[in-house]
Design a protein around this motif. Structure first.
Motif, PDB file in Angstrom:
ATOM      1  N   GLN A   2       0.836  -1.184   0.000  1.00  0.00           N
ATOM      2  CA  GLN A   2       0.000   0.000   0.000  1.00  0.00           C
ATOM      3  C   GLN A   2       0.878   1.244   0.000  1.00  0.00           C
ATOM      4  OE1 GLN A   2      -2.657   0.201   3.291  1.00  0.00           O
ATOM      5  NE2 GLN A   2      -4.042   1.621   2.276  1.00  0.00           N
ATOM      6  N   TYR A   3       0.554   2.170  -0.929  1.00  0.00           N
ATOM      7  CA  TYR A   3       1.309   3.423  -1.023  1.00  0.00           C
ATOM      8  C   TYR A   3       0.748   4.407  -0.002  1.00  0.00           C
ATOM      9  CZ  TYR A   3       3.070   7.810  -2.855  1.00  0.00           C
ATOM     10  OH  TYR A   3       3.681   9.035  -2.985  1.00  0.00           O
ATOM     11  N   GLN A   4       1.605   5.016   0.767  1.00  0.00           N
ATOM     12  CA  GLN A   4       1.169   5.990   1.762  1.00  0.00           C
ATOM     13  C   GLN A   4       1.934   7.291   1.551  1.00  0.00           C
ATOM     14  OE1 GLN A   4       1.556   4.495   5.696  1.00  0.00           O
ATOM     15  NE2 GLN A   4      -0.270   5.538   6.420  1.00  0.00           N
ATOM     16  N   LEU A   5       1.204   8.390   1.532  1.00  0.00           N
ATOM     17  CA  LEU A   5       1.821   9.695   1.339  1.00  0.00           C
ATOM     18  C   LEU A   5       2.567  10.097   2.612  1.00  0.00           C
ATOM     19  CD1 LEU A   5       1.973  12.057  -0.717  1.00  0.00           C
ATOM     20  CD2 LEU A   5       0.072  13.074   0.513  1.00  0.00           C
ATOM     21  N   ILE A   6       3.834  10.408   2.462  1.00  0.00           N
ATOM     22  CA  ILE A   6       4.643  10.828   3.612  1.00  0.00           C
ATOM     23  C   ILE A   6       4.333  12.302   3.880  1.00  0.00           C
ATOM     24  CG2 ILE A   6       6.993  11.107   4.484  1.00  0.00           C
ATOM     25  CD1 ILE A   6       7.821   8.927   2.433  1.00  0.00           C
ATOM     26  N   SER A   7       4.056  12.634   5.115  1.00  0.00           N
ATOM     27  CA  SER A   7       3.693  14.018   5.459  1.00  0.00           C
ATOM     28  C   SER A   7       4.889  14.954   5.258  1.00  0.00           C
ATOM     29  CB  SER A   7       3.215  14.097   6.906  1.00  0.00           C
ATOM     30  OG  SER A   7       4.316  13.957   7.781  1.00  0.00           O
ATOM     31  N   ASP A   8       4.553  16.253   5.075  1.00  0.00           N
ATOM     32  CA  ASP A   8       5.608  17.268   4.951  1.00  0.00           C
ATOM     33  C   ASP A   8       6.500  17.258   6.190  1.00  0.00           C
ATOM     34  OD1 ASP A   8       4.503  18.003   2.556  1.00  0.00           O
ATOM     35  OD2 ASP A   8       3.753  19.954   3.223  1.00  0.00           O
ATOM     36  N   ALA A   9       5.877  17.137   7.355  1.00  0.00           N
ATOM     37  CA  ALA A   9       6.636  17.163   8.615  1.00  0.00           C
ATOM     38  C   ALA A   9       7.663  16.031   8.656  1.00  0.00           C
ATOM     39  CB  ALA A   9       5.676  17.051   9.799  1.00  0.00           C
ATOM     40  N   THR A  10       7.266  14.839   8.206  1.00  0.00           N
ATOM     41  CA  THR A  10       8.181  13.693   8.181  1.00  0.00           C
ATOM     42  C   THR A  10       9.315  13.937   7.187  1.00  0.00           C
ATOM     43  OG1 THR A  10       6.352  12.234   8.766  1.00  0.00           O
ATOM     44  CG2 THR A  10       8.323  11.187   7.875  1.00  0.00           C
ATOM     45  N   LEU A  11       8.970  14.470   6.033  1.00  0.00           N
ATOM     46  CA  LEU A  11       9.995  14.754   5.016  1.00  0.00           C
ATOM     47  C   LEU A  11      10.995  15.792   5.523  1.00  0.00           C
ATOM     48  CD1 LEU A  11       7.741  14.747   1.821  1.00  0.00           C
ATOM     49  CD2 LEU A  11       9.582  13.132   2.326  1.00  0.00           C
ATOM     50  N   VAL A  12      10.500  16.837   6.192  1.00  0.00           N
ATOM     51  CA  VAL A  12      11.388  17.862   6.749  1.00  0.00           C
ATOM     52  C   VAL A  12      12.331  17.212   7.769  1.00  0.00           C
ATOM     53  CG1 VAL A  12      11.479  19.914   8.247  1.00  0.00           C
ATOM     54  CG2 VAL A  12       9.856  19.830   6.352  1.00  0.00           C
TER      55      VAL A  12
END
Length: 194
Positions: A2-12
């Motif tokens: 399952q593809y899950q969108l990584i949040s901006d906060a996690t990416l930062v």
């Protein structure tokens, strides 16, 4: 899988920890919105691209310094940086767009600049002509109040006395005139600038 969108906060957070690709993901995710915002202010692709790049240089520098305060508001933070860089660009080039107290661009402030060179004078004449054509599209009661207020510099009390309506009615007509002017400008996709 399952593809899950990584949040901006996690990416930062991942970028701060050394994952360079996390920043690339953020840039790709928000590029269109940020670039469009910048372009809507400067109307020049090269300038917009430069400001976009400067925006992310500031983002990178702030993140690397550890000065970013994560509150789940990455995009609004980046947009604020972009907005400030747009203002810096206009200041540096003596082309500051004029804003009224509502924070919106005023098409009438373009007409009041007295320190004009020949080129600016020609542009001002063209803009003034364009504005008058736009004003002609307004309903007569709105046009009358707008012309008295903007071109004859009459107070709303004077307008009220001259037109035989209450001050509140005169104010309302002016408000609707400005709203309708914005609609006409948007409809025709017109750019008014000095």
């Amino acid at each position: 899988m399952q593809y899950q969108l990584i949040s901006d906060a996690t990416l930062v957070s991942n970028y701060i920890k050394g994952q360079e690709l996390a920043l690339e993901t953020l840039i790709v995710r928000h590029k269109q919105k940020i670039y469009s915002f910048i372009y809507s202010k400067v109307y020049d692709k090269d300038v917009a691209e430069d400001i976009f790049q400067d925006t992310f240089i500031k983002v990178i520098n702030t993140l690397k310094r550890g000065a970013y305060n994560e509150e789940g508001k990455f995009l609004p933070w980046v947009m604020r940086i972009a907005h400030n860089l747009v203002i810096d660009y206009f200041r540096k080039n003596n082309r500051m767009p004029k804003f009224d107290n509502t924070g919106e661009f005023s098409i009438f402030s373009v007409l009041s600049d007295s320190s004009l060179n020949a080129e600016k004078s020609i542009i001002k004449d063209q803009v003034e002509s364009d504005v008058r054509r736009l004003v002609d599209e307004l309903p007569d009661d709105q046009k009358e109040v707008l012309l008295m207020r903007i071109y004859k510099d009459m107070s709303f009390k004077e307008i009220s006395e001259k037109t035989g309506v209450s001050i509140n009615t005169a104010l309302g007509r002016m408000r609707y005139a400005l709203i309708n002017l914005r609609k006409i400008i948007d409809k025709h996709n017109i750019v008014l600038t000095n």
